[in-house]
Design an enzyme around this catalytic site. Structure first.
Site, PDB file in Angstrom:
ATOM      1  N   ASN A  25      -8.071   3.838   9.255  1.00 58.04           N
ATOM      2  CA  ASN A  25      -7.472   2.652   9.872  1.00 58.04           C
ATOM      3  C   ASN A  25      -7.633   2.625  11.385  1.00 58.04           C
ATOM      4  O   ASN A  25      -7.588   1.557  11.995  1.00 58.04           O
ATOM      5  CB  ASN A  25      -5.985   2.570   9.517  1.00 58.04           C
ATOM      6  CG  ASN A  25      -5.263   3.884   9.705  1.00 58.04           C
ATOM      7  OD1 ASN A  25      -5.608   4.880   9.079  1.00 58.04           O
ATOM      8  ND2 ASN A  25      -4.263   3.900  10.566  1.00 58.04           N
TER       9      ASN A  25
ATOM     10  N   GLY B  31       0.798  -1.209   0.000  1.00 56.37           N
ATOM     11  CA  GLY B  31       0.000   0.000   0.000  1.00 56.37           C
ATOM     12  C   GLY B  31       0.835   1.265   0.000  1.00 56.37           C
ATOM     13  O   GLY B  31       0.475   2.264  -0.636  1.00 56.37           O
ATOM     14  N   THR B  32       1.961   1.255   0.704  1.00 56.65           N
ATOM     15  CA  THR B  32       2.810   2.446   0.766  1.00 56.65           C
ATOM     16  C   THR B  32       3.365   2.797  -0.605  1.00 56.65           C
ATOM     17  O   THR B  32       3.340   3.963  -1.024  1.00 56.65           O
ATOM     18  CB  THR B  32       3.951   2.235   1.773  1.00 56.65           C
ATOM     19  OG1 THR B  32       3.402   2.096   3.086  1.00 56.65           O
ATOM     20  CG2 THR B  32       4.916   3.406   1.761  1.00 56.65           C
TER      21      THR B  32
ATOM     22  N   HIS C 267      -1.630  -7.440   2.677  1.00 56.52           N
ATOM     23  CA  HIS C 267      -1.623  -8.013   4.024  1.00 56.52           C
ATOM     24  C   HIS C 267      -2.775  -7.525   4.893  1.00 56.52           C
ATOM     25  O   HIS C 267      -2.932  -7.971   6.031  1.00 56.52           O
ATOM     26  CB  HIS C 267      -0.283  -7.741   4.718  1.00 56.52           C
ATOM     27  CG  HIS C 267      -0.117  -6.342   5.216  1.00 56.52           C
ATOM     28  ND1 HIS C 267      -0.185  -6.022   6.549  1.00 56.52           N
ATOM     29  CD2 HIS C 267       0.123  -5.186   4.565  1.00 56.52           C
ATOM     30  CE1 HIS C 267       0.013  -4.726   6.699  1.00 56.52           C
ATOM     31  NE2 HIS C 267       0.204  -4.189   5.508  1.00 56.52           N
TER      32      HIS C 267
ATOM     33  N   GLN D 109      -7.657  -0.288   4.050  1.00 58.83           N
ATOM     34  CA  GLN D 109      -8.429  -0.825   5.167  1.00 58.83           C
ATOM     35  C   GLN D 109      -9.816  -1.306   4.766  1.00 58.83           C
ATOM     36  O   GLN D 109     -10.421  -2.103   5.474  1.00 58.83           O
ATOM     37  CB  GLN D 109      -8.561   0.230   6.270  1.00 58.83           C
ATOM     38  CG  GLN D 109      -7.314   0.422   7.106  1.00 58.83           C
ATOM     39  CD  GLN D 109      -6.936  -0.822   7.892  1.00 58.83           C
ATOM     40  OE1 GLN D 109      -7.729  -1.722   8.099  1.00 58.83           O
ATOM     41  NE2 GLN D 109      -5.685  -0.860   8.339  1.00 58.83           N
TER      42      GLN D 109
ATOM     43  N   THR E 250      11.412  -6.955 -11.549  1.00 59.79           N
ATOM     44  CA  THR E 250      10.839  -8.264 -11.852  1.00 59.79           C
ATOM     45  C   THR E 250       9.723  -8.591 -10.873  1.00 59.79           C
ATOM     46  O   THR E 250       9.864  -8.418  -9.660  1.00 59.79           O
ATOM     47  CB  THR E 250      11.928  -9.354 -11.781  1.00 59.79           C
ATOM     48  OG1 THR E 250      12.956  -9.032 -12.713  1.00 59.79           O
ATOM     49  CG2 THR E 250      11.348 -10.721 -12.116  1.00 59.79           C
TER      50      THR E 250
ATOM     51  N   CYS F 138       1.064   1.779  13.093  1.00 58.38           N
ATOM     52  CA  CYS F 138       2.393   2.207  12.686  1.00 58.38           C
ATOM     53  C   CYS F 138       3.044   3.171  13.663  1.00 58.38           C
ATOM     54  O   CYS F 138       4.162   3.593  13.445  1.00 58.38           O
ATOM     55  CB  CYS F 138       2.342   2.849  11.291  1.00 58.38           C
ATOM     56  SG  CYS F 138       1.861   1.694  10.001  1.00 58.38           S
TER      57      CYS F 138
END
Length: 739
Positions: A154, A74-75, A204, A182, A240, A328
């Protein structure tokens, strides 16, 4: 999810891998290994897997496969969306609009772009954490090129009115991006319905692996690539492809789409069960976020007049994994920016926890969680009958779980403390040899021509879990201030803060026992003390010593040409933080405890035989901070040899992993004003030099000839890490030069 009796209620932080996703990924561990860009059979099999996943993601988002770009998470998706759009549209304008409640993966990108010359507008939110469309309309200017508003928050779970906000953007021909990390798998994420130009996903967050994400880019929208290399992912994301995780992401999207109604209903039922169960027993608790328009799995709840970190630690000790604010956040007592933006009162915000449920949780786990949560909150708010002496297993009460900070790392920011003390009057008395106007370790009062009293006080929260070791470390730390002044301790008084509603009294008994043993080693008695009831354990001592008035050591007095010696290794703040997180092996933990428990007594006795110019001990302000105290306001500089500084084993590894206490971060901010770093000094080493120490070594200066003589004596006395770490330079300006 429950493992070893522990209940996981932190699904907004990350989710476990769905077994079906894991099965999909298995063939790519050893079987299908080709490069998707290769034209041979092996490459073709890998390419098929990537494109199948692209189809699955597109089906989940209701878009064309050509509009899907795979990223590392996501970042990266947010970085590509915001930076890519900003740079590609810079010729049209430089104004970007976002909200005050975005995830750091958006806010930090916006701050970066602000430094690049873009203008950022941060939209406010209401008491529910929701952006109002009218505020967006007001913020738009002819220079606006991009709007980024998250789909679901979040922390609170509040849903933003994305369709309405996106419609406003479309009316003004402005690109619209939403971070849907989220919301995916919990509420509908249909890009056509949302009308978004770009949308970010993180695998994730909905049972796919960590390290894979997606950026949906509407056809016709062309952000500038920010990662350069080959032309992978439609020449938007070089590198890749991570076939195994991309395949897992695709499968997770397929499952989320096919099981959506079932999963959403299950999550909503669990959240209501938890919310109602807590409020039934704790009616004064407050729910944060929109009462209806929020994620079905998220419960952000405040317990007034409590501290979230302490409550979280107590819950973790009982097997509940949750979160205090955003996942975080580092270990800190700071109010969440989201709660601040919602104007939640301080006394409520400080006691806020986030419980987020997932599809593997069960109603039985929620019932158990309700019992533990309400019981724990009640224990912290009222008297508990658990204050017993017998039959207690000390391992059931790891001390670092009952405090928000660790040891001397809890000291106030040095820059703040300086401002507080600046305007206070300085006592005037000819018998004061060392007072509040200096940064020395203790106060010294002349009693006669041959005798002066040295008095110090020091206390802090636990740095280790074992109460006896904590007592010994706290005592060694308090005694160190006496030794650093060239004095001999005479007696000590205990200072105790103890949470009698949370810990059995035998814990305090063991803390005092450990302290008693350490002061006996120093050859002095404890003659009393003072005890208060507090929400977290703290312990320390007031120590009284004596010294000849002409033999007082101060932290000022260093001479040009003097060498600088440190007797103990640094890194205790970082290792204590790692230990609190259960990351240390037993050997490192033992070494850490022994280092902090080691008295500076023998070192001080050795120093008494030399002409010491300046001396202090290294504690909460870190090595850099205490060096600064030695030369502040002088015409001296200190040349510090970074390679010679003794560092505890594994401290560098954990510093590199970001296991850094808040006190160390404060020290780094403070040190920026007086430290000149050689470019070859890594960020990790800079962190260690600023690391907040507990019961550190003596730091002193003396002439070069004496320095080479004193080292063997220190090594023989047990200070095996003692080393010459730098030199005092004349004609300077009070700077520390690190080479």
């Amino acid at each position: 999810m429950e493992e070893n009796g522990k209940i996981y209620l932190d699904y907004n932080a990350t989710t476990p891998l769905d077994p079906a996703v894991a099965e999909t990924m298995k063939p790519f561990l050893f079987g299908t290994f080709g490069n998707p860009s290769s034209s041979h059979w092996f490459g073709a099999q890998a390419k098929k897997a990537v494109e199948k996943a692209r189809l699955q993601v597109a089906g989940f988002l209701n878009c064309s496969p050509s509009e899907i770009v795979f990223t590392s998470g996501g970042t990266e998706s947010n970085n590509l969306a915001l930076k890519g759009a900003a740079y590609s549209l810079r010729q049209k304008g430089n104004h970007i609009i976002t909200s005050q409640v975005e995830h750091p993966a958006v806010t930090e990108v916006c701050r970066f772009l602000e430094n690049e010359g873009f203008r950022i507008t941060w939209l406010p939110v209401d008491e529910f954490g929701m952006v109002h469309p009218k505020d967006l309309k007001k913020a738009i200017t002819p220079q606006t090129i991009l709007i980024s508003i998250m789909h679901a928050n979040n922390e609170t779970g509040t849903l933003q009115p994305i369709e309405e906000l996106a419609a406003i953007a479309k009316k003004h021909d402005i690109l619209f991006h939403t971070d849907a990390a989220q919301s995916a798998g919990k509420i509908p994420v249909d890009v056509k319905q949302l009308n978004a130009d770009m949308l970010s996903l993180a695998g994730h967050k909905f049972y796919a692996p960590k390290g894979v994400g997606v950026l949906y880019i509407r056809s016709g929208c062309k952000p500038l690539k920010i990662q350069h290399g080959a032309d992978h992912e439609q020449n938007l994301r070089a590198g890749t492809e991570n076939i195994m995780e991309i395949a897992g992401m695709g499968k997770a999207c397929e499952i989320a789409k096919n099981k959506f109604d079932e999963t959403r209903s299950h999550l909503l039922s669990l959240r209501k069960q938890l919310e109602q169960g807590i409020l039934r027993k704790l009616p004064h608790a407050k729910i944060n976020g929109h009462p209806d328009k929020r994620l079905p799995n998220t419960l952000n709840i405040s317990f007034p007049n409590m501290e979230a970190n302490l409550l979280l630690s107590a819950l973790e000790a009982k097997g509940i994994a949750a979160s205090a604010g955003a996942a975080c956040h580092s270990e800190s007592a700071n109010i969440s920016p989201v709660l601040s933006a919602m104007h939640i009162p301080l006394e409520i915000a400080m006691g806020t926890l986030r419980f987020s449920m997932g599809k593997f949780n069960t109603p039985g786990q929620i019932d158990k969680a309700i019992e533990i949560i309400t019981e724990t909150v009640t224990e912290l708010q009222t008297e508990s009958p658990g204050n017993f002496f017998n039959g207690v297993n000390l391992k059931d009460f790891p001390l670092t779980r009952f405090t928000q900070g660790l040891g001397c790392a809890c000291k106030m920011k040095p820059q703040v403390l300086e401002k507080i003390l600046a305007d206070l009057p300085v006592p005037v008395d000819p018998n004061i040899l060392v007072g509040s106007d200096t940064s020395d370790d203790a106060a010294v009062m002349k009693l006669s021509d041959v005798l002066a009293a040295v008095v110090t006080v020091d206390f802090f929260t636990p740095v280790v879990d074992d109460p006896s070791s904590f007592g010994a470390i706290a005592a060694a730390n308090a005694l160190s201030d006496i030794y650093a002044m060239g004095a001999k301790p005479l007696f000590a008084l205990n200072i105790v803060a103890f949470p009698s509603t949370r810990l059995p009294y035998v814990i305090l008994q063991e803390i005092l026992r450990g302290a008693q043993a350490k002061v006996q080693e120093a050859g002095i008695p404890i003659l009393g003390g003072h005890t208060i009831d507090d929400i977290e354990p703290k312990f320390g001592m007031c120590v009284i010593g004596t010294v000849h008035p002409r033999k007082v050591l101060r932290n000022r007095g260093a001479k040009p040409g003097d060498l600088l010696i440190l007797t103990k290794p640094i890194g205790t703040g970082i290792l204590c933080t790692a230990m609190k997180r259960k990351l240390l092996d037993s050997g490192t933990e033992k070494t850490l405890t022994e280092t902090m428990s080691l008295l500076n007594k023998q070192a001080a006795e050795i120093l008494s035989g030399y002409d010491i110019s300046a001396c202090t001990d290294v504690t909460g302000f870190g090595l850099a901070g205490h060096l600064h105290e030695m030369i502040r306001g002088t015409n001296l500089d200190i040349s510090l040899n970074a390679n010679n500084i003794p560092i505890l084993s594994d401290a560098e590894q954990f510093a590199a992993a970001g296991i850094v206490p808040g006190g160390t971060k404060n020290n780094m901010e403070f040190a920026a004003g007086f430290t000149a770093w050689n470019n070859r000094i890594s960020d990790v080493l800079r962190t260690l030099i600023c690391d907040a120490q507990t019961s550190g070594g003596l730091l002193f200066t003396l002439d070069e000839k004496s320095a080479t003589s004193i080292l063997p004596e220190l090594h023989q006395a047990g200070y095996s890490h003692a080393a010459i770490i730098g030199k005092v330079m004349g004609n300077g300006e009070g700077k520390i030069v690190v080479d």
